[in-house]
Design a protein around this motif. Structure first.
Motif: not given
Length: 429
Positions: A260-262, A385-387, A421-425
């Motif tokens: 969220f900061l990013a 990466i995890w999506r 890395e995780r892509l939370w979007t």
């Protein structure tokens, strides 16, 4: 490491003289042909308890005793064989000899048990089980059962003792004495005792339940103490596995605030209402996000010109409390038009997802015992990466049906928590 491995260099001191008083010797076998002295260092004094036993029963049950008492492997075994040969000539059978005349050996290490008033009841029960007898009492408390497991592991008798314990349904008896309400408040030591018993005796239900409790409560990562009971430094790399799983869980939760900061410091507009205040809304939300994480104690700010700060200690509290603290994020609005523009609307669904995965973050007893190399997190290669699009909340909560589905569930949970890395979007943005 488990204590049951046999090392030929660790033979006890050899045969004792045959001058022991029969009054001080416990008869496990009335016609036994050997006296074993178990010596235990207890509060700076040595306990010495002697037992008349069947040498064949010991050798058939325990690889340790099979090696120790073999006449061609150790001096102890050769001396015992010589003495028994003399007694056979005198009595026809060694079992007819007086206890004080029997050959005797010392055992100097019974395993990393806890401090007890006396080891006599523990060793007596252990030897009775080896001789096909019932212990003197009924189902023991969990601490006693854990100590029994440690002794059984020390002498390589886990299969025999485990079969006895399961046949007597000791674990079920302990569960019956522990109501659900009391079970939730079980202290760390008893949780660790249960987990050790479950690992050594193969009780899968306790493995998953207790390991998850240790992970979530932060009851892992203790500095090993060689003098402490074995459950304070769980064997079979379980201690390391649990600590690594907790670290992965904390890293996953921390990645949420980084996400969220990013978002709010990027060039991409987050407020998409189309009003003139959209840019101001993003700035307002960035300030509120920073204040919320700072006040929650999950974030700190520091300069990059010259870093004098010490790295923070890892979060030592309960993960459920941490997630609950993040759930208390308010719904900040810059004005009445910007409903649901803030952090809360986006954060809560992701916390739901984390909690759903957390339900399966404990060690699956069946998979740990049958396929540890493939199942453990510790040695698994971390996915880059995890999506969020790769798996939904519904998939996480689907009950396992069949081996393939069961293994896939474990794999999904591991990849979620161990990803670099995780892509939370969400796919829809």
């Amino acid at each position: 490491m488990a204590q049951g491995a046999i090392e030929h260099q660790d033979a006890p001191v050899g045969p004792r003289g045959c001058n022991a008083s029969e009054d001080n010797i416990t008869n496990i076998s009335e016609t036994g042909d050997l006296v074993v002295h178990f010596r235990h260092n207890f509060q700076e004094r040595i306990e010495d308890h002697a037992y008349r036993v069947s040498m064949d029963a010991l050798r058939n049950a325990s690889p340790y005793f099979e090696n120790l008492l073999h006449p061609d492997k150790f001096a102890e075994g050769a001396a015992v064989e010589t003495k028994q040969r003399t007694l056979r000539k005198a009595y026809g059978s060694v079992g007819n000899a007086l206890t004080a005349e029997l050959p005797s050996v010392d055992i100097l290490d019974i395993g990393r048990i806890s401090k007890v008033k006396s080891v006599r009841p523990l060793i007596s029960d252990f030897l009775r089980i080896i001789h096909g007898q019932n212990p003197s009492s009924g189902p023991p408390p969990i601490a006693n059962l854990a100590n029994l497991a440690i002794v059984a592991d020390r002498f390589g008798v886990i299969p025999l003792v485990s079969a006895f314990v399961k046949r007597k349904k000791y674990m079920q008896a302990i569960d019956a004495r522990t109501p659900d309400k009391k079970d939730k408040s079980t202290p760390e030591e008893k949780t660790r005792q249960r987990l050790l018993v479950a690992l050594l005796f193969g009780h899968s239900g306790w493995i998953e339940k207790c390991s998850l409790r240790l992970i979530l409560k932060g009851w892992v990562g203790h500095e090993p103490d060689p003098s402490a009971a074995l459950w304070w430094d769980l064997p079979l790399r379980v201690e390391e596995e649990l600590l690594y799983r907790r670290e992965c869980v904390l890293e996953t939760i921390q990645s949420l605030q980084s996400h969220f900061l990013a978002l709010y410091t990027s060039r991409e507009r987050q407020c998409k209402l189309g009003y003139d205040s959209s840019l101001q809304c993003d700035s307002f939300q960035l300030g509120e996000v920073l204040m919320f994480f700072l006040r929650s104690g999950t974030l700190r700010l520091q300069g990059t010109l010259f870093d004098t700060a010490e790295p923070p200690e890892p979060f030592a509290g309960e993960i459920a409390d941490l997630v609950e603290a993040l759930r208390r994020c308010p719904e900040y609005q810059i004005d009445k038009n910007h409903t649901h523009c803030g952090l809360r609307t986006r954060l809560i669904p992701l916390l739901d997802l984390v909690e759903a995965f957390l339900q399966d973050a404990g060690v699956c007893g069946d998979c740990w015992q049958s396929n540890r190399a493939e199942y453990a997190w510790l040695d698994a290669k971390r996915p880059l990466i995890w999506r969020r699009s790769s798996i939904g909340l519904r998939s996480v909560q689907t009950p396992s049906r069949g081996i393939a589905v069961h293994e896939a569930k474990h794999r999904n949970v591991r990849e979620f928590f161990t990803a670099v890395e995780r892509l939370w979007t969400a796919p829809d943005g």
